[in-house]
Write a protein that holds these residues in place. Sequence first.
Motif, mmCIF file in Angstrom:
data_model
loop_
_atom_site.group_PDB
_atom_site.id
_atom_site.type_symbol
_atom_site.label_atom_id
_atom_site.label_comp_id
_atom_site.label_asym_id
_atom_site.label_seq_id
_atom_site.Cartn_x
_atom_site.Cartn_y
_atom_site.Cartn_z
ATOM 1 N N ALA A 287 35.175 -6.488 -7.681
ATOM 2 C CA ALA A 287 35.310 -5.037 -7.564
ATOM 3 C C ALA A 287 36.567 -4.670 -6.760
ATOM 4 C CB ALA A 287 34.068 -4.437 -6.914
ATOM 5 N N ALA A 288 36.844 -5.460 -5.723
ATOM 6 C CA ALA A 288 38.074 -5.234 -4.955
ATOM 7 C C ALA A 288 39.304 -5.484 -5.826
ATOM 8 C CB ALA A 288 38.093 -6.125 -3.719
ATOM 9 N N ALA A 289 39.253 -6.537 -6.637
ATOM 10 C CA ALA A 289 40.372 -6.838 -7.542
ATOM 11 C C ALA A 289 40.575 -5.711 -8.547
ATOM 12 C CB ALA A 289 40.115 -8.157 -8.258
ATOM 13 N N LYS A 290 39.490 -5.181 -9.066
ATOM 14 C CA LYS A 290 39.582 -4.084 -10.034
ATOM 15 C C LYS A 290 40.249 -2.855 -9.416
ATOM 16 C CE LYS A 290 36.635 -1.298 -13.136
ATOM 17 N NZ LYS A 290 36.866 0.049 -12.583
ATOM 18 N N LYS A 291 39.810 -2.494 -8.220
ATOM 19 C CA LYS A 291 40.371 -1.309 -7.574
ATOM 20 C C LYS A 291 41.841 -1.511 -7.231
ATOM 21 C CE LYS A 291 40.245 2.793 -5.760
ATOM 22 N NZ LYS A 291 40.109 3.991 -6.624
ATOM 23 N N LEU A 292 42.207 -2.690 -6.754
ATOM 24 C CA LEU A 292 43.618 -2.950 -6.447
ATOM 25 C C LEU A 292 44.468 -2.867 -7.706
ATOM 26 C CD1 LEU A 292 43.227 -5.858 -3.871
ATOM 27 C CD2 LEU A 292 44.245 -3.616 -3.411
ATOM 28 N N THR A 293 43.960 -3.391 -8.806
ATOM 29 C CA THR A 293 44.690 -3.307 -10.076
ATOM 30 C C THR A 293 44.906 -1.845 -10.470
ATOM 31 O OG1 THR A 293 43.710 -5.404 -10.804
ATOM 32 C CG2 THR A 293 44.681 -3.994 -12.498
ATOM 33 N N GLU A 294 43.871 -1.045 -10.330
ATOM 34 C CA GLU A 294 43.991 0.378 -10.663
ATOM 35 C C GLU A 294 45.023 1.063 -9.773
ATOM 36 O OE1 GLU A 294 39.361 0.961 -12.210
ATOM 37 O OE2 GLU A 294 39.934 1.512 -10.143
ATOM 38 N N LEU A 295 44.988 0.761 -8.483
ATOM 39 C CA LEU A 295 45.934 1.395 -7.563
ATOM 40 C C LEU A 295 47.375 1.033 -7.906
ATOM 41 C CD1 LEU A 295 44.027 0.861 -4.188
ATOM 42 C CD2 LEU A 295 44.478 3.050 -5.305
ATOM 43 N N VAL A 296 47.603 -0.230 -8.260
ATOM 44 C CA VAL A 296 48.963 -0.668 -8.607
ATOM 45 C C VAL A 296 49.528 0.190 -9.728
ATOM 46 C CG1 VAL A 296 50.269 -2.551 -9.688
ATOM 47 C CG2 VAL A 296 48.735 -3.036 -7.776
ATOM 48 N N HIS A 297 48.706 0.478 -10.719
ATOM 49 C CA HIS A 297 49.193 1.225 -11.880
ATOM 50 C C HIS A 297 49.122 2.745 -11.700
ATOM 51 C CE1 HIS A 297 49.766 -2.362 -14.261
ATOM 52 N NE2 HIS A 297 48.537 -2.760 -13.994
ATOM 53 N N GLN A 298 48.220 3.204 -10.853
ATOM 54 C CA GLN A 298 48.051 4.644 -10.681
ATOM 55 C C GLN A 298 48.955 5.233 -9.596
ATOM 56 O OE1 GLN A 298 43.793 4.620 -9.942
ATOM 57 N NE2 GLN A 298 43.362 5.375 -12.021
ATOM 58 N N GLU A 299 49.476 4.389 -8.718
ATOM 59 C CA GLU A 299 50.284 4.888 -7.606
ATOM 60 C C GLU A 299 51.650 4.189 -7.570
ATOM 61 O OE1 GLU A 299 48.219 4.816 -3.876
ATOM 62 O OE2 GLU A 299 46.361 5.606 -4.728
ATOM 63 N N PRO A 300 52.489 4.444 -8.550
ATOM 64 C CA PRO A 300 53.803 3.780 -8.584
ATOM 65 C C PRO A 300 54.680 4.129 -7.395
ATOM 66 C CG PRO A 300 53.685 5.542 -10.206
ATOM 67 C CD PRO A 300 52.294 5.348 -9.701
ATOM 68 N N GLU A 301 54.417 5.264 -6.765
ATOM 69 C CA GLU A 301 55.216 5.624 -5.593
ATOM 70 C C GLU A 301 55.043 4.608 -4.456
ATOM 71 O OE1 GLU A 301 51.353 8.070 -5.202
ATOM 72 O OE2 GLU A 301 52.612 7.163 -6.756
ATOM 73 N N HIS A 302 53.904 3.901 -4.478
ATOM 74 C CA HIS A 302 53.654 2.865 -3.472
ATOM 75 C C HIS A 302 53.794 1.456 -4.037
ATOM 76 C CE1 HIS A 302 50.932 6.273 -2.005
ATOM 77 N NE2 HIS A 302 51.959 6.240 -1.166
ATOM 78 N N PHE A 303 53.294 1.231 -5.237
ATOM 79 C CA PHE A 303 53.058 -0.133 -5.720
ATOM 80 C C PHE A 303 53.924 -0.524 -6.928
ATOM 81 C CE2 PHE A 303 48.907 1.260 -3.851
ATOM 82 C CZ PHE A 303 48.893 0.389 -2.770
ATOM 83 N N ARG A 304 55.028 0.172 -7.154
ATOM 84 C CA ARG A 304 55.778 -0.054 -8.382
ATOM 85 C C ARG A 304 56.465 -1.422 -8.449
ATOM 86 N NH1 ARG A 304 58.419 3.569 -5.254
ATOM 87 N NH2 ARG A 304 60.629 3.212 -4.708
ATOM 88 N N THR A 305 56.609 -2.118 -7.309
ATOM 89 C CA THR A 305 57.225 -3.444 -7.370
ATOM 90 C C THR A 305 56.208 -4.571 -7.201
ATOM 91 O OG1 THR A 305 57.794 -3.425 -5.001
ATOM 92 C CG2 THR A 305 59.470 -2.611 -6.568
ATOM 93 N N VAL A 306 54.924 -4.254 -7.279
ATOM 94 C CA VAL A 306 53.900 -5.302 -7.250
ATOM 95 C C VAL A 306 53.933 -6.050 -8.576
ATOM 96 C CG1 VAL A 306 51.426 -5.798 -7.190
ATOM 97 C CG2 VAL A 306 52.393 -4.126 -5.601
ATOM 98 N N TRP A 307 54.125 -7.367 -8.520
ATOM 99 C CA TRP A 307 54.230 -8.147 -9.761
ATOM 100 C C TRP A 307 52.961 -8.935 -10.070
ATOM 101 C CZ3 TRP A 307 53.582 -13.410 -9.959
ATOM 102 C CH2 TRP A 307 53.733 -14.138 -8.764
ATOM 103 N N GLY A 308 52.111 -9.157 -9.048
ATOM 104 C CA GLY A 308 50.926 -9.973 -9.309
ATOM 105 C C GLY A 308 49.822 -9.739 -8.302
ATOM 106 N N LEU A 309 48.628 -10.191 -8.674
ATOM 107 C CA LEU A 309 47.456 -10.152 -7.809
ATOM 108 C C LEU A 309 46.846 -11.547 -7.791
ATOM 109 C CD1 LEU A 309 45.399 -8.534 -6.094
ATOM 110 C CD2 LEU A 309 44.161 -8.046 -8.226
ATOM 111 N N GLU A 310 46.775 -12.146 -6.604
ATOM 112 C CA GLU A 310 46.239 -13.498 -6.460
ATOM 113 C C GLU A 310 44.743 -13.442 -6.202
ATOM 114 O OE1 GLU A 310 47.403 -17.715 -4.246
ATOM 115 O OE2 GLU A 310 48.650 -15.929 -3.959
ATOM 116 N N MET A 311 43.987 -14.241 -6.962
ATOM 117 C CA MET A 311 42.529 -14.154 -6.917
ATOM 118 C C MET A 311 41.944 -14.565 -5.581
ATOM 119 S SD MET A 311 39.637 -16.103 -9.218
ATOM 120 C CE MET A 311 39.691 -17.617 -8.245
ATOM 121 N N LEU A 312 42.429 -15.687 -5.018
ATOM 122 C CA LEU A 312 41.800 -16.216 -3.810
ATOM 123 C C LEU A 312 42.700 -17.270 -3.188
ATOM 124 C CD1 LEU A 312 39.186 -16.117 -2.085
ATOM 125 C CD2 LEU A 312 38.313 -17.998 -3.497
ATOM 126 N N ASN A 313 42.857 -17.203 -1.890
ATOM 127 C CA ASN A 313 43.660 -18.188 -1.171
ATOM 128 C C ASN A 313 42.835 -19.435 -0.829
ATOM 129 O OD1 ASN A 313 46.119 -18.900 0.564
ATOM 130 N ND2 ASN A 313 44.452 -19.023 2.051
#
Length: 374
Positions: free
Chosen positions: A140-166
Motif C-alpha cells: 500500500a505504501a508502494a502504491k501511494k508513492l507511485t501515485e505521488l510520483v506521477h500526480q505531483e511532478p512539481e516535487h517528483f518529476r526526476t524520480v526514476w525508480g522505486l526500490e521494493m526493499l533494502n
Amino acid sequence: MGGDQGCDQKSCFDGVCTEFDLVKKLGQDAADTAFGKHWDSFITKDDVDLIKQYNLNSVRIPLGFWIIEETVNRDNEYYPRGGLEKLRQMCGWFADAGITVLLDLHAAPGGSTATNAFAGRCVDPPQFWGNQDNMSRHLAAAKKLTELVHQEPEHFRTVWGLEMLNEPPQNGAAAPGYAQLMKDFVSTVRGAEASLGVEEQNRIQTVFMDKSWMWENADGNNPAFAASGGSAYDAHTYFSFGSGAWGANGWHNGESLDELVQFACEGDGGKLADGVKNFNDPIFTGEWWLLGREDTQTKIDPFDKDSVRRFGDAQKWGRSKQAGKGGNGYYFWSWKITNEDGGGYTHMRSYKTAVEQGYLHEDAAQYFNPNVCG
C-alpha cells in the motif's frame, strides 16, 4: 533513515537505535518535533547545491513504509509523522537541480531483517515475512508513492525508480514469500500507473536487490523473473563486513591493497557482469563505502590518503558504465553522518566529509588516478 551508527546487532535491543524505539520513548508529539528538526537540518538546500557542485547526478533516498502514514498501525507501532512533506520539499530541490532520485523503501512493517537498525525496529525473528497484513501495508505504501510520483511532478518529476526493499535476509529460507512479493510489487506499481493512465515511456522502474544478495536457499528468487515494464537491480558491496566482499566466484579474501583494488576494478570480482548474465540488467551499486576490514584482513589505514584514494578510485571505476564490467554507476552510503564515527573514520562513510578532506575527488566524474585500473 540511514543513521544507524553505533547500533550493531548486539546493542540493537539495548538502546534507542531505531525510529520505533525513539518514538516509543519520547511519545508521539515530542518525537514528531525531534524528527522534524532532524529532517530540516540533515538535508538542506545547501546540501543539494553541494551535491550538484560535486557533479553527483542521482541520489537514493531511504524511506520507511511509515512515510505513508495511513499504513501505520498506531495501536502498536511507533513511527514519526510528517516525513512526507519533507520528502516533497527535498525531491523538489533535487528536481530543480536536475538530479534524479531513486526512492528506496528501506524498512517494512514488522521489520524485514533481524536485529538491524536499518529495518526501522529491532526484531528477531523478523515479523514481516509470512504476515499478510504487513506485506499488504508495505505494498500500500508502494502504491501511494507511485501515485505521488506521477500526480505531483512539481516535487517528483526526476524520480526514476522505486526500490521494493533494502537488504532482505540473505538466506531465502528466512524470507518466505519473497518471490511472490516481488511479483506483487510490480503488479502494484504497474496497476497504479495504469489507473492513472501513465504512458509506458513515463513509467518508473521497479528496483530490487540483485540476484547475488540472496545467495543461500534462493531458488526461484531471481528478481528478473518478476520484472514487467522496466526494472533495475541494486548490488551492495561492503569490504568491511564478513570475510571481505562477495564476487561472482565467492568471497574475496585477499589481504593486500593491490588485491582489493583488482577485485574492485573487475566490477566487484565479476559480480556485476554475472548479474547481467542472469538478466539483472541494468545493474548498479546501491551502497558502498571506503572502509576495509578492521582486522588484519583487507584492512586499509583510514588515514593513509594515497591508499584510500586508490581504493575509492578503483571502486568508482569498476562500477562505472565506462569500465565495461556490467555496472551502471553507484550510490555511496551515505551523503553525510551527523555523529562522528569512533576513531575519526567519518570520512570513510560520509561522501561529503570524504570530499572535504580530500579522500574522494571533488568531481564525481573524475579520478585522482584515471589509470587506477590500468
